[in-house]
Every structure is written in structure tokens, then in C-alpha cells.
Design a protein around this motif. Sequence first.
Motif, PDB file in Angstrom:
ATOM      1  N   ARG A  50       0.825  -1.209   0.000  1.00 20.91           N
ATOM      2  CA  ARG A  50       0.000   0.000   0.000  1.00 20.91           C
ATOM      3  C   ARG A  50       0.862   1.263   0.000  1.00 20.91           C
ATOM      4  O   ARG A  50       0.607   2.209  -0.729  1.00 20.91           O
ATOM      5  CB  ARG A  50      -0.918  -0.030   1.218  1.00 20.91           C
ATOM      6  CG  ARG A  50      -2.187   0.746   1.036  1.00 20.91           C
ATOM      7  CD  ARG A  50      -3.259   0.304   2.021  1.00 20.91           C
ATOM      8  NE  ARG A  50      -2.848  -0.825   2.832  1.00 20.91           N
ATOM      9  CZ  ARG A  50      -2.294  -0.726   4.032  1.00 20.91           C
ATOM     10  NH1 ARG A  50      -2.084   0.452   4.562  1.00 20.91           N
ATOM     11  NH2 ARG A  50      -1.982  -1.806   4.699  1.00 20.91           N
ATOM     12  N   LYS A  53       2.564   1.752  -3.431  1.00 20.04           N
ATOM     13  CA  LYS A  53       1.623   2.223  -4.442  1.00 20.04           C
ATOM     14  C   LYS A  53       1.380   3.720  -4.271  1.00 20.04           C
ATOM     15  O   LYS A  53       1.307   4.470  -5.246  1.00 20.04           O
ATOM     16  CB  LYS A  53       0.290   1.461  -4.331  1.00 20.04           C
ATOM     17  CG  LYS A  53       0.320   0.078  -4.928  1.00 20.04           C
ATOM     18  CD  LYS A  53       0.779   0.080  -6.382  1.00 20.04           C
ATOM     19  CE  LYS A  53       1.082  -1.334  -6.875  1.00 20.04           C
ATOM     20  NZ  LYS A  53       2.037  -1.331  -8.011  1.00 20.04           N
ATOM     21  N   THR A  54       1.246   4.137  -3.043  1.00 22.34           N
ATOM     22  CA  THR A  54       1.051   5.560  -2.788  1.00 22.34           C
ATOM     23  C   THR A  54       2.244   6.369  -3.275  1.00 22.34           C
ATOM     24  O   THR A  54       2.090   7.398  -3.949  1.00 22.34           O
ATOM     25  CB  THR A  54       0.855   5.809  -1.284  1.00 22.34           C
ATOM     26  OG1 THR A  54      -0.064   4.858  -0.771  1.00 22.34           O
ATOM     27  CG2 THR A  54       0.348   7.211  -1.041  1.00 22.34           C
ATOM     28  N   LEU A  58       2.492   9.137  -6.237  1.00 20.42           N
ATOM     29  CA  LEU A  58       2.963  10.499  -6.025  1.00 20.42           C
ATOM     30  C   LEU A  58       4.160  10.822  -6.913  1.00 20.42           C
ATOM     31  O   LEU A  58       4.533  11.991  -7.060  1.00 20.42           O
ATOM     32  CB  LEU A  58       3.352  10.698  -4.549  1.00 20.42           C
ATOM     33  CG  LEU A  58       2.203  10.803  -3.554  1.00 20.42           C
ATOM     34  CD1 LEU A  58       2.728  10.671  -2.131  1.00 20.42           C
ATOM     35  CD2 LEU A  58       1.472  12.125  -3.716  1.00 20.42           C
TER      36      LEU A  58
ATOM     37  N   ARG B   5     -10.462  11.289 -10.834  1.00 22.22           N
ATOM     38  CA  ARG B   5     -11.136  10.510  -9.800  1.00 22.22           C
ATOM     39  C   ARG B   5     -11.977  11.469  -8.951  1.00 22.22           C
ATOM     40  O   ARG B   5     -11.572  12.596  -8.694  1.00 22.22           O
ATOM     41  CB  ARG B   5     -10.137   9.772  -8.925  1.00 22.22           C
ATOM     42  CG  ARG B   5      -8.902  10.583  -8.663  1.00 22.22           C
ATOM     43  CD  ARG B   5      -7.821   9.704  -8.088  1.00 22.22           C
ATOM     44  NE  ARG B   5      -6.529  10.352  -8.144  1.00 22.22           N
ATOM     45  CZ  ARG B   5      -5.389   9.695  -8.289  1.00 22.22           C
ATOM     46  NH1 ARG B   5      -5.406   8.397  -8.409  1.00 22.22           N
ATOM     47  NH2 ARG B   5      -4.252  10.323  -8.324  1.00 22.22           N
ATOM     48  N   PRO B  11      -6.265   6.861  -3.810  1.00 21.71           N
ATOM     49  CA  PRO B  11      -5.943   5.553  -3.234  1.00 21.71           C
ATOM     50  C   PRO B  11      -4.711   5.600  -2.350  1.00 21.71           C
ATOM     51  O   PRO B  11      -3.939   6.550  -2.410  1.00 21.71           O
ATOM     52  CB  PRO B  11      -5.673   4.699  -4.474  1.00 21.71           C
ATOM     53  CG  PRO B  11      -5.164   5.677  -5.477  1.00 21.71           C
ATOM     54  CD  PRO B  11      -5.863   6.970  -5.191  1.00 21.71           C
ATOM     55  N   GLY B  12      -4.570   4.566  -1.542  1.00 20.98           N
ATOM     56  CA  GLY B  12      -3.347   4.407  -0.770  1.00 20.98           C
ATOM     57  C   GLY B  12      -3.382   5.058   0.592  1.00 20.98           C
ATOM     58  O   GLY B  12      -4.435   5.255   1.180  1.00 20.98           O
ATOM     59  N   ARG B  17       0.401  11.016   1.874  1.00 22.53           N
ATOM     60  CA  ARG B  17       0.111  12.130   0.978  1.00 22.53           C
ATOM     61  C   ARG B  17       0.198  13.459   1.720  1.00 22.53           C
ATOM     62  O   ARG B  17       0.694  14.454   1.194  1.00 22.53           O
ATOM     63  CB  ARG B  17      -1.285  11.971   0.364  1.00 22.53           C
ATOM     64  CG  ARG B  17      -1.369  10.816  -0.597  1.00 22.53           C
ATOM     65  CD  ARG B  17      -2.740  10.689  -1.227  1.00 22.53           C
ATOM     66  NE  ARG B  17      -2.815   9.469  -2.022  1.00 22.53           N
ATOM     67  CZ  ARG B  17      -2.388   9.389  -3.278  1.00 22.53           C
ATOM     68  NH1 ARG B  17      -1.897  10.456  -3.865  1.00 22.53           N
ATOM     69  NH2 ARG B  17      -2.456   8.252  -3.930  1.00 22.53           N
TER      70      ARG B  17
END
Lengths: 254, 254
Positions: A50, A53-54, A58, B5, B11-12, B17
Motif C-alpha cells: 500500500r 503504491k502511494t 505520487l 477521480r 488511493p493508498g 500524501r
Amino acid sequence: MNTDRTEGDEPGVSTTRKTFRLLEALRDEDGISITELTRRTGLTKSTVYRHLKTLTDLGYVIERDDRYYIGYRFLEISEQARSRKTGYTVAKRKVFELGQETDERAVFIAEEDDEAVYLHRYGSLSETMIGKRRPLHSLAAGKAILAAWDDERVADFVDRNGLESITDRTITDPEALAAELETIRERGYAVNNQEHMDGLRGVAVPVYTPEDELLGALSVFGPTSRLKDEYVHEKLPSLLQDKAGEIKVTLAYR
Amino acid sequence: MNTDRTEGDEPGVSTTRKTFRLLEALRDEDGISITELTRRTGLTKSTVYRHLKTLTDLGYVIERDDRYYIGYRFLEISEQARSRKTGYTVAKRKVFELGQETDERAVFIAEEDDEAVYLHRYGSLSETMIGKRRPLHSLAAGKAILAAWDDERVADFVDRNGLESITDRTITDPEALAAELETIRERGYAVNNQEHMDGLRGVAVPVYTPEDELLGALSVFGPTSRLKDEYVHEKLPSLLQDKAGEIKVTLAYR
DNA sequence: ATTAATGTTCCGGGTAGCGGAACGGAATCC
DNA sequence: GGATTCCGTTCCGCTACCCGGAACATTAAT
């Protein structure tokens, strides 16, 4: 040295800590799979998945056939720090000139968190050293920086960090350090004689802005076989001082 | 261009973020307070506070009298990416030599995520450009890279990204691009005539390893007033090809 | 065909990240 | 000098979302 906290109650955002744990593993391995990352970091596979993927979403991490890499996007961040002060970019060029003119290694070093950090470097093509951190008191450049501080600040520094022994020539006695810094102040340059690594000598001078703010230190170093006393105490100091002066002038008239 | 989106379901790991939202704000502002950061990022004050404390504790962010800065520790991460391949460090020196010998700007560029990224640069002392990203098709170096790809990969690239117009000379027609790439392949160098910025011309060549893996592109650019046709099509191409060749040789015999 | 190893997806539980508000200190203003 | 304002810091209850385990998909090897 660091206040030991009972395992598992590190303050702040633990998720962010996981992120950087992953990034540091990526940095150390360069091209690594998810399952390998779970081994290195001790995190769960789904957690690693996870997070990665983030990070790829980014743009900070790159995925190429199931291996993950640090992305160039980090350059945008780090380069801002490295060019925060115009003096740093000027220093970059001076380091290069120094390297070419002496045919030895040349570096520009700044201090952060009581450590010496390599910001610019000329030298062998393989290892880059940039970003690496060293104890201030074991480098010529570090001692040049310490000598630019006042005694109280140096004392605080020693209190916080001690004077770790790197080689058997490293200065580990606070009073010896104070004396050394005093001679550096008097003659205007610092010399390192195998205090950080056997067989390596170095010379360094502090770099100031036109407003006399300390930027860091310029240094040239190389093997003892080439850096004889006369070279170390005559030619190199004046050469380095010239370059430091040029930085100051460039900043004044840009 | 990007699959839109519905707001708020990115996601994630949302915490990560937030971390990078903060880091990017720090990067853009250089020395910024907590409350100012809450304004820029739209996060709560307590959130910003907690994140910043974590980041400073990790050493990636520096706090000096209530202002926060990007720390040099990011250099450890980014520099790994920049020296992933030995060719990159060799290219660094060649860029410097090119800059000194031509007295124009010189860069080494690699591709990542369909974009051109500046990895090394010689030029004006103020703006560093390193880490900055540009459309491949609008730069000489970018076109040199595209020309090293096969037609299918280029077609996919165009499908994904289109050919955005940067100046009114930018190549925006896929067929025109294909033709341009063909002539680049034939003559062995790429030329950019104000396709990225008015008044700026550039020349570039691809850089390969001894195993013929594409590393990136070397480029020299400057104002049209100085980069006349003869210079652009005679002297610079051979100079650049020499440097690219030297990189290859250095890698072969190190 | 079977096994093993890896990337990917799903889901329920509980942690820890979040936001709002309150507190304390410093600077500014009248 | 008291009032006001603006920060950084702390506290706390809520619940979003991060986590971990397990199942599924895919590929490669034997």
C-alpha cells in the motif's frame, strides 16, 4: 547519547515513520522487490504494498518490472535545500575548480544538526559522498566551521555530542580542541592530519557571505604521500582562501 | 490526461500524501512557519504540528526559530538516485567541462515517467534547474532520447502524453515528430530551435553505456544570437559526441 | 501437473491520526 | 500597562483509515 525511549512509543505520526523506513531501505538497496522490502523493514507485505503504491502514485518512487527505485522527484526537494543560499551554488563551481587545479579531492561542507554534511564534491567518479554526514571535529572542514563559532557554542556542541574517536589521531580532548581551534583562527585555515582516516590529510577554510554569515567550509584533501607539509601549509591555504574570497565577491556583485 | 477521480478518494495511504503535501510546501517556500503552512496546505494546525515534529525528529526537516526548512538529509536519498548508474556521475564532470569549454549552459538529462529530468547542469549561478521536469519533445536532449527509442515506444509516448505546445515552434504533430526523430537518427544529434523557449537554441546527443544501454542525453544551449547555424551544426555536435564517447570509454575501462 | 514464490486484493478490528478547542507566551497597539 | 492579536503547543474524544492476516492471481521453475 540519545534519550532512550521505551520501545514502541516514538512520538508523532507513525505512518510517516514507516514511509521513511521504506524510503531508506529503497535508498540502500536500489532496485528491490516488495517481499524483499518486507524482510528489510519488518513491515507486513500488505503494508509495504500500500505504501509503495502511494509513493509511486505520487511520483517519488519508480516501479520497473516489480522492482522499486527512488525516483528523481526527490531531487526537486533536496536541490532546494542545497541551493537555499546562493553561496552554495557558487561554492559548487569553486569546488570543481579546486579539484581540477589541484587534482585532489575537493569538497564544500555545511553544518546541520551538529554534523558536517557534504554538499558539493569533486573526486573519484564512483562514490559520490554528497549528503553523507561526518563528525565535525574529525574533518578539516568541520574544524574550520567550529573555529568560526564562539567558545560557548563549541562547548555546547561538545556537551551534546562528545568527541568520538574516529582514528587514533582524532582530537578527543575538549581542551586540545579549544587550542586547535585557536590556532585555526590565528592562521586562517584548518589542517587535518589523519584524524578522520589513516593516510589522509586535508586543508580547509571557512566560507563567509559578504554580510559575514558563515556558509560552510571549502576543503581539499588527499593521501599523505602527496600532501607534504609545504604544500599543506603554503600553497593550499592561499589557494583555498582565494576561492573563498571569490565566493564572497561573487555574492557581493551579482 | 489523468484519469479524473472523484474528489477525495485518492488511493493508498492518505497520511503519506499529507506528509508530501507538507514537504512540497516547505520546498516551495523555504523557511515557513506552522500557521503559514496550514494556510498553504489546507491541513489543520494540529496536524501540521504533529507531522512537522515527526519530520524534524527523523532529521528530514530542520526547525530554526519557528521556521521550518527542508533538511540536507534528503540529499542522501536523492543522491542515490542520481548516482544509480556510474554513467551519471561521469556525465556530471562532462557537463562541467562542456560548460567551461563553450561558455554556454550545459546539461545532462535523463527520462523518467515520460518526462525529461535535469540531472546535472552547468550555468548561471542562481537557478539550479536540477530535478526540474520538462516535456521530452520540447527539448533538444529530450528529442535525442526519443530518437533513441523505437517507433512503437514513441507512438505509445505520444498516445499517453500528447504533444503539448510550449512555444509556437514546438513540434505538435506526431508525423512531424517522427520525421524529426528520423533525421536525428541519421545525423546523430538533435537540435532545438526555440521550441521550448523563445530565443533559445540547443544541441544534444544521446549517451550510451558500453553495453549500448541508453543513459540520457548531453546538451548545450544558449541564446540564438550566439548559437549560429555553423556553430550549432558543426562544432557543437562533434564536441558533444566526443564527450558522450568519453563517458562510454570511461565506463568501459574503469 | 505441481509446487513455490511473488504481487494483488479483500475485509474486519482497533489503533492512531485527526480536528476542534483551550492554554500559554510573545509581540503589538493604543 | 492592560488589552488584543497571533503564534506555537497541548489535550482529548471520535472515527477514519491504517494494519495485518488470509485468500486469490500470476508467473516461473521442476
